[in-house]
Design a protein around this motif. Structure first.
Motif, mmCIF file in Angstrom:
data_model
loop_
_atom_site.group_PDB
_atom_site.id
_atom_site.type_symbol
_atom_site.label_atom_id
_atom_site.label_comp_id
_atom_site.label_asym_id
_atom_site.label_seq_id
_atom_site.Cartn_x
_atom_site.Cartn_y
_atom_site.Cartn_z
ATOM 1 N N ALA A 37 19.545 -38.533 89.065
ATOM 2 C CA ALA A 37 19.050 -37.712 87.961
ATOM 3 C C ALA A 37 17.526 -37.724 87.944
ATOM 4 C CB ALA A 37 19.604 -38.230 86.635
ATOM 5 N N LYS A 38 16.954 -38.895 88.139
ATOM 6 C CA LYS A 38 15.488 -39.021 88.145
ATOM 7 C C LYS A 38 14.883 -38.245 89.306
ATOM 8 C CE LYS A 38 11.642 -40.883 86.597
ATOM 9 N NZ LYS A 38 11.093 -40.475 85.264
ATOM 10 N N VAL A 39 15.523 -38.303 90.459
ATOM 11 C CA VAL A 39 15.029 -37.560 91.622
ATOM 12 C C VAL A 39 15.067 -36.058 91.346
ATOM 13 C CG1 VAL A 39 15.473 -36.994 94.036
ATOM 14 C CG2 VAL A 39 15.647 -39.355 93.271
ATOM 15 N N LEU A 40 16.175 -35.577 90.779
ATOM 16 C CA LEU A 40 16.278 -34.150 90.462
ATOM 17 C C LEU A 40 15.236 -33.732 89.427
ATOM 18 C CD1 LEU A 40 20.055 -33.122 90.295
ATOM 19 C CD2 LEU A 40 18.342 -32.484 91.985
ATOM 20 N N ILE A 41 15.050 -34.557 88.411
ATOM 21 C CA ILE A 41 14.069 -34.235 87.369
ATOM 22 C C ILE A 41 12.680 -34.109 87.976
ATOM 23 C CG2 ILE A 41 12.883 -35.164 85.326
ATOM 24 C CD1 ILE A 41 15.670 -36.409 84.583
ATOM 25 N N ASN A 42 12.285 -35.086 88.768
ATOM 26 C CA ASN A 42 10.952 -35.053 89.370
ATOM 27 C C ASN A 42 10.807 -33.909 90.364
ATOM 28 O OD1 ASN A 42 10.793 -37.448 87.936
ATOM 29 N ND2 ASN A 42 9.666 -38.527 89.520
ATOM 30 N N GLY A 43 11.860 -33.705 91.178
ATOM 31 C CA GLY A 43 11.804 -32.651 92.180
ATOM 32 C C GLY A 43 11.765 -31.264 91.573
ATOM 33 N N ILE A 44 12.593 -31.022 90.568
ATOM 34 C CA ILE A 44 12.621 -29.694 89.950
ATOM 35 C C ILE A 44 11.373 -29.459 89.119
ATOM 36 C CG2 ILE A 44 13.884 -28.219 88.335
ATOM 37 C CD1 ILE A 44 16.463 -29.562 89.309
ATOM 38 N N THR A 45 10.834 -30.501 88.497
ATOM 39 C CA THR A 45 9.561 -30.370 87.785
ATOM 40 C C THR A 45 8.466 -29.931 88.750
ATOM 41 O OG1 THR A 45 10.182 -32.055 86.158
ATOM 42 C CG2 THR A 45 7.836 -31.591 86.400
ATOM 43 N N HIS A 46 8.490 -30.508 89.955
ATOM 44 C CA HIS A 46 7.542 -30.109 90.997
ATOM 45 C C HIS A 46 7.736 -28.635 91.358
ATOM 46 C CE1 HIS A 46 5.084 -30.458 94.619
ATOM 47 N NE2 HIS A 46 6.079 -29.932 95.311
ATOM 48 N N LEU A 49 9.001 -26.250 89.429
ATOM 49 C CA LEU A 49 8.604 -25.402 88.308
ATOM 50 C C LEU A 49 7.096 -25.215 88.257
ATOM 51 C CD1 LEU A 49 11.024 -26.787 85.558
ATOM 52 C CD2 LEU A 49 11.152 -24.558 86.686
ATOM 53 N N LYS A 50 6.353 -26.236 88.635
ATOM 54 C CA LYS A 50 4.895 -26.125 88.644
ATOM 55 C C LYS A 50 4.427 -25.140 89.708
ATOM 56 C CE LYS A 50 3.941 -30.783 86.878
ATOM 57 N NZ LYS A 50 3.405 -32.136 87.201
ATOM 58 N N TYR A 81 16.922 -27.575 82.091
ATOM 59 C CA TYR A 81 18.007 -26.590 82.174
ATOM 60 C C TYR A 81 17.606 -25.264 81.522
ATOM 61 C CZ TYR A 81 22.783 -24.727 81.833
ATOM 62 O OH TYR A 81 23.913 -23.956 81.925
ATOM 63 N N HIS A 82 16.831 -25.337 80.457
ATOM 64 C CA HIS A 82 16.431 -24.115 79.740
ATOM 65 C C HIS A 82 15.521 -23.221 80.584
ATOM 66 C CE1 HIS A 82 18.475 -25.403 76.193
ATOM 67 N NE2 HIS A 82 17.645 -26.407 75.922
ATOM 68 N N TYR A 83 14.842 -23.788 81.569
ATOM 69 C CA TYR A 83 13.994 -22.970 82.437
ATOM 70 C C TYR A 83 14.816 -22.095 83.379
ATOM 71 C CZ TYR A 83 9.774 -25.552 81.063
ATOM 72 O OH TYR A 83 8.731 -26.090 80.353
ATOM 73 N N PHE A 84 16.109 -22.354 83.477
ATOM 74 C CA PHE A 84 16.976 -21.620 84.389
ATOM 75 C C PHE A 84 17.828 -20.582 83.648
ATOM 76 C CE2 PHE A 84 15.715 -25.243 86.784
ATOM 77 C CZ PHE A 84 15.859 -24.937 88.128
ATOM 78 N N HIS A 85 17.337 -20.099 82.513
ATOM 79 C CA HIS A 85 18.151 -19.208 81.675
ATOM 80 C C HIS A 85 18.451 -17.871 82.355
ATOM 81 C CE1 HIS A 85 13.972 -18.057 80.768
ATOM 82 N NE2 HIS A 85 14.450 -16.860 80.491
#
Length: 346
Positions: A42-51, A53-54, A133-137
């Motif tokens: 979960a932490k890997v996905l959060i960090n990776g997807i945050t990257h 999104l930027k 998740y909300h960024y993928f609406h």
């Protein structure tokens, strides 16, 4: 199999096995206090997807078909006449649209959704996943299947997705999805001996590809020295890992067992099947090239209770039985693996 492997080391095993060592810096695993793999991923996905999104998540052209009041793309005359669209100032058109709603983004969104509902997930991580998740609406949630991950097509500009898709596939393989909120469960694949045997082999092979430059590293087919009329009846032999330089050859076999030694009537001995297999590789390989005449063999096991390092010479071939303790600092694992092939740390 109860090999104790810290989640931090599981992460490194995966990064090497997937040949995604550069992406390992997505998350500082040394700062993860949890011992649950689901929290690590979960932490890997959060960090990776945050990257992602930027930078801006990936877009591509997708084929769309709909009734529109302006001409766009190709008009489907049959549907347009049948539905009397022209009389209403419309047409049924098929056209390409540049959009985020593409397969790799759909896989990410679906995986996030499934992960949010895992019962044992850390609540702080769950909140971060809900926020992302909300960024993928604008992206569809899809039904995942075993073959859908192989349909993802990536290129140099979106290569970063490969690592995240690997994480998503691993989560898909190990998540038991429930219809009830927060009732889905993550299966600890470390307890699956077959999966860990595959991971251990891939890790060792890619480790030597990445961390040294003396040897070429590959799988290798070894053929029996028998008469042609019966050659097809003999089973195929393929090494897990073959290392070869100008003047040296090493064949490595990886085994993921609880105990490196077998016990019979309280007497410990080397596992006979593993030894016979290595002996066959070394002896039959002698006939294919000069360098194989003195090739070395190494059988590597993960250490559980005690570490083991045994070397002997059998008919001109040095054979080593060794364990690697995966429950220690990563740098020590790194050094031990290089030491096995007599490559020192700089």
């Amino acid at each position: 199999m109860t090999v104790e492997i810290p989640v931090q080391n599981i992460y490194y095993l995966l990064c090497y096995a997937w040949n995604k060592l550069d992406e390992s810096e997505i998350v500082d695993v040394n700062k993860i206090e949890s011992t649950k793999l689901v929290n690590l991923f979960a932490k890997v996905l959060i960090n990776g997807i945050t990257h992602l999104l930027k930078r801006g998540i990936d877009k591509n052209y997708i084929l769309c078909s709909q009734e529109i009041s302006t001409i766009r793309g190709k008009i489907d005359l049959g549907i347009s006449y049948r539905n009397q669209l022209f009389s209403r100032g419309k047409a049924y058109c098929t056209f390409d649209e540049f959009h985020h709603n593409i397969l790799h983004n759909q896989i990410l969104k679906t995986t996030i959704f499934n992960l949010i509902h895992v019962k044992d997930l850390d609540n702080h991580l769950r909140e971060d996943l809900i926020r992302i998740y909300h960024y993928f609406h604008q992206i569809d949630k899809i039904t995942l299947s075993p073959n859908i991950f192989s349909k993802v097509t990536l290129h140099r500009n979106n290569y970063f997705y490969y690592f995240l898709i690997n994480i998503c596939e691993l989560l898909y393989q190990n998540l038991f999805i429930s219809e009830e909120p927060n009732e889905s469960k993550f299966r600890d694949f470390v307890r699956d001996e077959n999966k860990m045997a595959y991971l251990f082999e891939e890790f060792i092979r890619n480790f030597y590809k990445i961390e040294q430059n003396r040897f070429a590293v590959r799988r290798e087919d070894i053929f029996w020295n028998v008469t042609p009329d019966v050659k097809n009846l003999f089973p195929k032999m393929q090494t897990d890992i073959s290392l070869e330089s100008i003047d040296k050859k090493i064949i490595i076999d990886t085994k993921y067992y609880k105990d490196a030694l077998q016990v019979h009537f309280d007497h410990e001995s080397i596992r006979s099947s593993n030894l016979f297999q290595m002996y066959s590789y070394l002896k039959q390989g002698e006939y294919s090239s000069k360098i194989n005449e003195k090739a070395e063999g190494i059988i590597i096991y993960p250490a559980v209770e005690k570490e083991l390092l045994i070397s002997t010479v059998l008919e001109n071939h040095k054979i080593t039985i060794a364990t690697i303790n995966l429950n220690q600092e990563w740098q020590l694992i790194h050094n031990s693996l290089l030491g096995l092939i007599n490559i020192s740390q700089n």
